[in-house]
Design an enzyme around this catalytic site. Structure first.
Site, PDB file in Angstrom:
ATOM      1  CD  GLU A 154      44.691  65.962  37.996  1.00  0.00           C
ATOM      2  OE1 GLU A 154      45.686  66.202  38.898  1.00  0.00           O
ATOM      3  OE2 GLU A 154      44.890  65.039  37.201  1.00  0.00           O
ATOM      4  CG  ASP A 160      49.005  68.941  28.770  1.00  0.00           C
ATOM      5  OD1 ASP A 160      48.601  69.734  27.808  1.00  0.00           O
ATOM      6  OD2 ASP A 160      50.238  69.166  28.920  1.00  0.00           O
ATOM      7  N   GLY A 197      45.196  64.768  29.503  1.00  0.00           N
ATOM      8  CA  GLY A 197      44.114  64.127  29.953  1.00  0.00           C
ATOM      9  C   GLY A 197      44.456  62.745  30.235  1.00  0.00           C
ATOM     10  CG  LEU A 225      41.300  63.624  34.901  1.00  0.00           C
ATOM     11  CD1 LEU A 225      41.328  63.361  36.267  1.00  0.00           C
ATOM     12  CD2 LEU A 225      41.101  65.004  34.542  1.00  0.00           C
TER      13      LEU A 225
END
Lengths: 151, 181
Positions: B101, B105, B107, B110
């Site tokens: 990545e 930030d 999350g 992700l």
């Protein structure tokens, strides 16, 4: 994981989920936050818990705090503080008290500047709301320049 | 000389991470990854488009026979919910997957991606990020390889864009707060 939300109505040009549409949010920023969570399939509950934070000498609750969201997937409370920084002292005090009394509770406090950055990253222009509309920052009409990915 | 021109861009406040600092991070993380995955079947997975530049540099510091693969997901505002718009070409079942990545930030992206990949039965699944901005972390995603933790500033460059611009900056720069209104 929740199932994919269905389109219910539009809000500043974008679809919102049934749940977000049905929920009576206290501030427009909370509806946008709910839609962002829906986008990522993150389950949320709106103000599900009220934490007593102050009692009188007879044990009656005289102050409490209900964070805006609870995210069960992350066991995390989320509080949006979209009012200007000078008005957040009372909120800060409540959050500090909450952490003292309930150290096991995880809470993320997003201030106005944080929320503005999120709106910006998502390409949702923010605007200062007039005092009579609750003040703070709220999403504006239309999309901004960003691709909108929030990493 | 995009770097030269953009440093005079009124939107850019300052350089946060220089080319040299980024190169050092790639060397450091590449060495760790090389050590950790030696003898394993490794696939580096990058989410288009922001991570592309970091993947290109990092992968050349990994001294293993690795495969590179890419995914893309829908962006907020372009679809009702997040979904895969470009899937992996590789079957990652039984392979070691390292998600590369550019920045983590909240999350949320992700977390979604890891959920998708975990469902494909990889031998292992880990995350490497150049930048870790924890101030607004909602989803507590596990990061094994971290380049650097950055303060709560909005950044562009080295793959990270602002409205499609600045991806080709050779460094990571901070955008002025006033840009956000």
């Amino acid at each position: 994981m929740v199932s994919a939300p269905s389109e219910h109505e539009t809000f500043d040009g974008l679809p919102v989920t049934d749940k977000a549409a049905r929920t009576a949010f206290a501030h427009p920023s909370e509806r946008v936050a709910a839609r962002i969570l829906d986008f990522y399939h993150v389950r949320w509950e709106y103000e599900p818990t009220t934490f007593p934070i102050e009692w009188d000498s007879r044990g009656n609750v005289i102050a409490s705090f209900a964070p805006d969201f609870y995210l069960p997937d992350y066991d995390l409370y989320l509080e949006l503080t979209t009012m200007s920084q000078k008005l957040v002292t009372k909120k800060n005090r409540k959050v500090r008290r909450l952490k003292e009394l309930y150290p096991e509770v995880k809470i993320l406090l997003l201030y106005q500047k944080d929320f503005k950055k999120l709106l910006f990253k998502f390409g949702i222009p923010g605007r200062e709301m007039p005092h009579e509309e609750g003040g703070g920052v709220a999403p504006d009409e239309g999309l901004g320049p960003s691709e909108g990915r929030m990493p | 000389m995009s770097g030269y021109y953009t440093i005079h861009d009124p939107l850019i406040e300052r350089v946060l991470l220089t080319e040299e600092e980024i190169a050092d991070i790639c060397v450091r993380l590449g060495a760790r990854i090389t050590e950790d995955y030696r003898g394993k079947d490794l696939v580096l997975v990058s989410l288009l488009r922001g991570s592309l530049v970091f993947l290109a540099d990092l992968s050349r510091r990994v001294e293993l026979d690795v495969k590179l693969d890419f995914m893309a997901i829908s962006s907020y505002g372009s679809a009702e919910t997040v979904r895969i718009v470009k899937d992996l070409d590789e079957d990652v079942s039984g392979k070691h997957v390292l998600v590369v990545e550019d920045i983590v930030d909240t999350g949320l992206t992700l977390h979604y991606l890891l959920g998708v990949l975990a469902g494909r039965s990889p031998a292992s699944l880990a995350v490497c990020t150049l930048l870790d901005r924890r101030a607004r972390r909602i989803a507590d995603v596990p990061i094994v390889y971290r380049g650097i933790e950055i303060p709560d500033v909005f950044v562009v460059g080295y793959g990270i864009d602002l409205g499609g611009r600045y991806r080709n900056l050779p460094y990571v720069a901070v955008v002025r707060e006033e840009v956000m209104g």
